[in-house]
Design a protein around this motif. Structure first.
Motif, PDB file in Angstrom:
ATOM      1  N   ARG A 137      18.229 -40.417 -25.756  1.00  0.00           N
ATOM      2  CA  ARG A 137      18.803 -39.466 -24.802  1.00  0.00           C
ATOM      3  C   ARG A 137      17.831 -38.315 -24.530  1.00  0.00           C
ATOM      4  NH1 ARG A 137      25.125 -39.807 -25.341  1.00  0.00           N
ATOM      5  NH2 ARG A 137      25.327 -41.739 -26.544  1.00  0.00           N
ATOM      6  N   VAL A 138      17.193 -37.809 -25.583  1.00  0.00           N
ATOM      7  CA  VAL A 138      16.244 -36.707 -25.414  1.00  0.00           C
ATOM      8  C   VAL A 138      15.045 -37.154 -24.585  1.00  0.00           C
ATOM      9  CG1 VAL A 138      14.614 -35.212 -26.641  1.00  0.00           C
ATOM     10  CG2 VAL A 138      16.948 -35.473 -27.493  1.00  0.00           C
ATOM     11  N   THR A 139      14.517 -38.339 -24.861  1.00  0.00           N
ATOM     12  CA  THR A 139      13.384 -38.818 -24.072  1.00  0.00           C
ATOM     13  C   THR A 139      13.796 -39.143 -22.633  1.00  0.00           C
ATOM     14  OG1 THR A 139      13.746 -41.021 -25.056  1.00  0.00           O
ATOM     15  CG2 THR A 139      11.987 -39.663 -26.000  1.00  0.00           C
ATOM     16  N   ARG A 140      15.076 -39.458 -22.411  1.00  0.00           N
ATOM     17  CA  ARG A 140      15.543 -39.678 -21.042  1.00  0.00           C
ATOM     18  C   ARG A 140      15.506 -38.377 -20.248  1.00  0.00           C
ATOM     19  NH1 ARG A 140      14.457 -41.410 -17.780  1.00  0.00           N
ATOM     20  NH2 ARG A 140      14.867 -43.535 -18.423  1.00  0.00           N
ATOM     21  N   PHE A 141      16.104 -37.285 -20.759  1.00  0.00           N
ATOM     22  CA  PHE A 141      16.073 -36.074 -19.938  1.00  0.00           C
ATOM     23  C   PHE A 141      14.689 -35.443 -19.935  1.00  0.00           C
ATOM     24  CE2 PHE A 141      18.143 -34.101 -23.842  1.00  0.00           C
ATOM     25  CZ  PHE A 141      17.131 -33.204 -24.182  1.00  0.00           C
ATOM     26  N   GLY A 142      13.868 -35.755 -20.954  1.00  0.00           N
ATOM     27  CA  GLY A 142      12.484 -35.308 -20.910  1.00  0.00           C
ATOM     28  C   GLY A 142      11.703 -36.010 -19.818  1.00  0.00           C
ATOM     29  N   GLU A 143      11.871 -37.316 -19.729  1.00  0.00           N
ATOM     30  CA  GLU A 143      11.171 -38.081 -18.696  1.00  0.00           C
ATOM     31  C   GLU A 143      11.709 -37.750 -17.304  1.00  0.00           C
ATOM     32  OE1 GLU A 143      10.766 -42.667 -17.082  1.00  0.00           O
ATOM     33  OE2 GLU A 143      11.598 -42.335 -19.081  1.00  0.00           O
ATOM     34  N   SER A 144      13.028 -37.826 -17.131  1.00  0.00           N
ATOM     35  CA  SER A 144      13.605 -37.596 -15.808  1.00  0.00           C
ATOM     36  C   SER A 144      13.366 -36.172 -15.337  1.00  0.00           C
ATOM     37  CB  SER A 144      15.105 -37.906 -15.834  1.00  0.00           C
ATOM     38  OG  SER A 144      15.328 -39.303 -15.932  1.00  0.00           O
ATOM     39  N   GLY A 145      13.356 -35.215 -16.272  1.00  0.00           N
ATOM     40  CA  GLY A 145      13.097 -33.839 -15.893  1.00  0.00           C
ATOM     41  C   GLY A 145      11.725 -33.654 -15.273  1.00  0.00           C
ATOM     42  N   PHE A 152      14.628 -48.435 -10.743  1.00  0.00           N
ATOM     43  CA  PHE A 152      13.952 -47.162 -10.494  1.00  0.00           C
ATOM     44  C   PHE A 152      14.442 -46.132 -11.500  1.00  0.00           C
ATOM     45  CE2 PHE A 152      14.645 -49.390  -6.487  1.00  0.00           C
ATOM     46  CZ  PHE A 152      13.357 -49.471  -5.971  1.00  0.00           C
ATOM     47  N   GLU A 153      13.510 -45.361 -12.057  1.00  0.00           N
ATOM     48  CA  GLU A 153      13.906 -44.269 -12.941  1.00  0.00           C
ATOM     49  C   GLU A 153      14.222 -43.035 -12.112  1.00  0.00           C
ATOM     50  OE1 GLU A 153      14.679 -44.684 -15.849  1.00  0.00           O
ATOM     51  OE2 GLU A 153      13.660 -46.520 -16.441  1.00  0.00           O
ATOM     52  N   ASN A 154      15.248 -42.321 -12.518  1.00  0.00           N
ATOM     53  CA  ASN A 154      15.775 -41.191 -11.769  1.00  0.00           C
ATOM     54  C   ASN A 154      15.059 -39.896 -12.159  1.00  0.00           C
ATOM     55  OD1 ASN A 154      18.907 -39.529 -11.352  1.00  0.00           O
ATOM     56  ND2 ASN A 154      17.751 -40.563  -9.759  1.00  0.00           N
ATOM     57  N   GLY A 155      14.807 -39.029 -11.189  1.00  0.00           N
ATOM     58  CA  GLY A 155      14.239 -37.717 -11.459  1.00  0.00           C
ATOM     59  C   GLY A 155      15.295 -36.631 -11.335  1.00  0.00           C
ATOM     60  N   TRP A 156      15.260 -35.643 -12.242  1.00  0.00           N
ATOM     61  CA  TRP A 156      16.265 -34.582 -12.276  1.00  0.00           C
ATOM     62  C   TRP A 156      15.615 -33.218 -12.105  1.00  0.00           C
ATOM     63  CZ3 TRP A 156      18.725 -36.489 -17.515  1.00  0.00           C
ATOM     64  CH2 TRP A 156      19.286 -37.758 -17.320  1.00  0.00           C
ATOM     65  N   PRO A 157      16.324 -32.249 -11.550  1.00  0.00           N
ATOM     66  CA  PRO A 157      15.799 -30.886 -11.450  1.00  0.00           C
ATOM     67  C   PRO A 157      15.586 -30.265 -12.828  1.00  0.00           C
ATOM     68  CG  PRO A 157      17.636 -31.196  -9.928  1.00  0.00           C
ATOM     69  CD  PRO A 157      17.603 -32.399 -10.823  1.00  0.00           C
ATOM     70  N   GLN A 158      14.736 -29.244 -12.871  1.00  0.00           N
ATOM     71  CA  GLN A 158      14.396 -28.588 -14.138  1.00  0.00           C
ATOM     72  C   GLN A 158      15.632 -28.016 -14.832  1.00  0.00           C
ATOM     73  OE1 GLN A 158      12.911 -28.139 -11.164  1.00  0.00           O
ATOM     74  NE2 GLN A 158      10.764 -27.538 -11.362  1.00  0.00           N
ATOM     75  N   SER A 159      16.546 -27.441 -14.058  1.00  0.00           N
ATOM     76  CA  SER A 159      17.728 -26.827 -14.679  1.00  0.00           C
ATOM     77  C   SER A 159      18.608 -27.871 -15.357  1.00  0.00           C
ATOM     78  CB  SER A 159      18.534 -26.048 -13.633  1.00  0.00           C
ATOM     79  OG  SER A 159      17.831 -24.883 -13.228  1.00  0.00           O
ATOM     80  N   THR A 182      20.930 -44.523 -19.039  1.00  0.00           N
ATOM     81  CA  THR A 182      21.281 -43.211 -19.586  1.00  0.00           C
ATOM     82  C   THR A 182      21.115 -42.218 -18.447  1.00  0.00           C
ATOM     83  OG1 THR A 182      20.365 -43.923 -21.712  1.00  0.00           O
ATOM     84  CG2 THR A 182      20.794 -41.576 -21.440  1.00  0.00           C
ATOM     85  N   MET A 183      22.211 -41.718 -17.901  1.00  0.00           N
ATOM     86  CA  MET A 183      22.144 -41.068 -16.596  1.00  0.00           C
ATOM     87  C   MET A 183      22.914 -39.748 -16.582  1.00  0.00           C
ATOM     88  SD  MET A 183      24.815 -43.392 -14.404  1.00  0.00           S
ATOM     89  CE  MET A 183      24.956 -42.118 -13.154  1.00  0.00           C
ATOM     90  N   ALA A 184      22.601 -38.920 -15.595  1.00  0.00           N
ATOM     91  CA  ALA A 184      23.239 -37.623 -15.445  1.00  0.00           C
ATOM     92  C   ALA A 184      24.507 -37.737 -14.602  1.00  0.00           C
ATOM     93  CB  ALA A 184      22.279 -36.624 -14.805  1.00  0.00           C
ATOM     94  N   LEU A 202      16.768 -33.007  -4.718  1.00  0.00           N
ATOM     95  CA  LEU A 202      17.982 -33.040  -5.531  1.00  0.00           C
ATOM     96  C   LEU A 202      18.383 -31.650  -6.023  1.00  0.00           C
ATOM     97  CD1 LEU A 202      20.092 -34.966  -6.710  1.00  0.00           C
ATOM     98  CD2 LEU A 202      18.587 -35.311  -8.683  1.00  0.00           C
ATOM     99  N   SER A 203      17.412 -30.746  -6.190  1.00  0.00           N
ATOM    100  CA  SER A 203      17.727 -29.411  -6.692  1.00  0.00           C
ATOM    101  C   SER A 203      18.589 -28.613  -5.713  1.00  0.00           C
ATOM    102  CB  SER A 203      16.448 -28.633  -6.996  1.00  0.00           C
ATOM    103  OG  SER A 203      15.658 -28.487  -5.833  1.00  0.00           O
ATOM    104  N   MET A 204      18.684 -29.068  -4.462  1.00  0.00           N
ATOM    105  CA  MET A 204      19.564 -28.413  -3.487  1.00  0.00           C
ATOM    106  C   MET A 204      21.020 -28.450  -3.944  1.00  0.00           C
ATOM    107  SD  MET A 204      17.667 -27.475  -0.764  1.00  0.00           S
ATOM    108  CE  MET A 204      18.681 -27.560   0.696  1.00  0.00           C
ATOM    109  N   LEU A 205      21.347 -29.377  -4.841  1.00  0.00           N
ATOM    110  CA  LEU A 205      22.725 -29.501  -5.317  1.00  0.00           C
ATOM    111  C   LEU A 205      23.072 -28.432  -6.360  1.00  0.00           C
ATOM    112  CD1 LEU A 205      25.258 -31.337  -5.080  1.00  0.00           C
ATOM    113  CD2 LEU A 205      24.358 -32.645  -7.017  1.00  0.00           C
TER     114      LEU A 205
END
Length: 465
Positions: A205-213, A257-264, A432-434, A449-452
């Motif tokens: 889980r930690v490596t997921r939000f680390g990678e996607s972040g 496809f791996e998902n990308g997430w905003p920094q926050s 493992t998704m947001a 995506l950060s517009m959300l």
């Protein structure tokens, strides 16, 4: 200086180029030293909650903020290039060099951040690398060889995890050098696991939000040189996430496809596990959202992952990415289970008869109110600018998909897992998704995506597959 391998420790904020240095050309027996924990340990000597009183509250702020949110706009008026002929249309600046590209005009690369956006993004990445360095070492030190063997991991697997921990020391050094002397230092952490299985689950889980972040911000960095080096480290992080999924008995690659997430989003998931940091550690500007708890989040340790007790939580705690409990009723656990499609021992891949989740599943939710102290020294405060929650946003692959939220009480409700596909039979909800509660179904894409963020009520992590 020739070479494109390692960033020299000497090149901090005092350097104007911060050029990578080739160890082969340097004549050194070993590479440049890595930055280590201030006490010389590879892992913090203490792990647990923060018990002091914070001296600083809130995220780092600039002298002024220009608007409450970024206003949606039409496409960039300069985005007009289209090539219907399939051959170069502009004069080439040199033989075999098509016109265009960034950082291709012969200027000397400068491997340093170039804006506040760059600094805050790479500083977040540095916090991430430090916790992974400590986390991987902590599990290896905390559990016995016998406990690892019981979880299906022999000495070769433990050696691989130790190597991955060593990778993090290099990643933390690289990112710190691109920031300079204000780079965040290693902190003290409070972890949510009690067994090897729970540790592995938490790692994936930690490596997921680390990678996607990182995938979420890397293409937005002002410094193309920094983005280039960051891509070389995050590609390794992706392999770590895959390996920890394999060690957890999960499919290593279940999405196209791996998902990308905003920094926050990444900071919201990371901060609750940081107890405290050394005095004067650089603070981050990113938002901490309230936690969205998925009450019947699938338990990866069950033969039937959705068969959780009375639809109640089977997480080890109430923090945002806490792993599933590994102690399940006899006959229900998948570790060492015999039979087709029910085993979840470490393996290259498993085909399991019961999926972790499925379209149409009723998902029960509970979310926190804003204003909770979290993160280093309990000095960050969860916040939201959104109105009342109306939708659940599922962020996976190339998609952000909404489902309606049914509110059932004070900060409780449910939704149904959506059905749909990206291409062919590639389901939009997997991995493992947001997940997020939102006050509207704003149209966004992977690049914006950060517009959300101004419309997010709470943020969670779902084990879809």
């Amino acid at each position: 200086m020739p070479g494109l391998l390692l960033l020299a420790v000497a090149f901090l904020s005092t350097s104007v180029h911060a050029s990578p240095v080739s160890t082969a050309a340097s004549g050194q027996e070993h590479g440049y030293p890595v930055i280590v924990h201030e006490n010389g340990y590879t892992s913090a000597p203490y792990h647990g909650p923060y018990v002091g009183t914070p001296t600083t509250i809130g995220a780092a702020k600039a002298p002024t903020t220009l608007a409450a949110e970024i206003e949606p706009k039409p496409p960039n008026p300069t985005a007009t290039y289209y090539n219907s002929l399939g051959v170069p249309t502009e004069p080439m600046p040199a033989p075999y060099v098509p016109a265009g590209g960034l950082g291709t005009n012969g200027t000397l690369p400068r491997y340093m951040v170039e804006s506040d956006f760059d600094f805050e993004s790479i500083a977040l990445g540095t916090y991430q690398e430090w916790i992974e360095l400590d986390l991987f070492h902590d599990g290896l030190a905390r559990f016995t060889d016998e406990e690892f063997e019981e979880a299906g991991l022999g000495p070769d697997a433990r050696s691989l995890i130790e190597f991955m921990a060593n990778q993090e020391s290099g990643h933390a050094t690289l990112l710190s050098n691109m920031l300079g002397e204000a780079a965040p230092k290693q902190c003290v952490y409070n972890y949510p696991y009690n067994t090897v299985r729970e540790w592995l689950d938490f790692n994936q889980r930690v490596t997921r939000f680390g990678e996607s972040g990182v995938w979420g911000f890397i293409s937005h960095l002002d410094s193309r040189e920094v983005a280039n080096l960051l891509s070389l480290s995050i590609s390794t992080e992706a392999r770590q996430q895959m390996i920890f999924r394999q060690m957890s008995g999960l499919s290593p690659m279940n999405v196209w496809f791996e998902n990308g997430w905003p920094q926050s989003w990444a900071w919201t998931m990371l901060a609750p596990y940081i107890s405290y940091c050394p005095e004067n550690t650089t603070r981050l500007a990113w938002q901490n959202f309230p936690t969205l708890n998925i009450l019947n989040n699938p338990n990866i340790n069950r033969i039937n992952p959705s068969d959780t007790a009375d639809n109640g939580s089977e997480s080890t705690g109430r923090r945002i990415t806490d792993p599933s409990v590994s102690d399940v009723d006899d006959g229900q656990g998948c570790l060492h289970a015999s039979g087709t499609g029910i085993n979840c021992d470490p393996a290259i891949a498993h085909n399991r008869s019961e999926p972790l989740s499925f379209p149409g599943k009723q998902v029960f939710l509970e979310w926190e109110a804003p204003g909770k102290p979290v993160g280093p020294n309990n000095s960050y405060i969860t916040a939201t600018t959104a109105g009342e929650p109306k939708f659940v946003a599922w962020s996976s692959q190339l998609n952000l998909t909404y489902s309606p939220l049914t509110v059932t009480g004070d900060h409780t409700g449910y939704t149904f897992q959506p059905e749909g596909f990206v291409y062919e039979d590639d389901g939009i909800i997997n991995g493992t998704m947001a997940m997020a509660l939102t006050d509207l179904d704003l149209f966004v894409t992977p690049f914006n995506l950060s517009m959300l963020n101004p419309h997010i009520v709470a943020l969670g992590l779902y084990m879809a597959g």
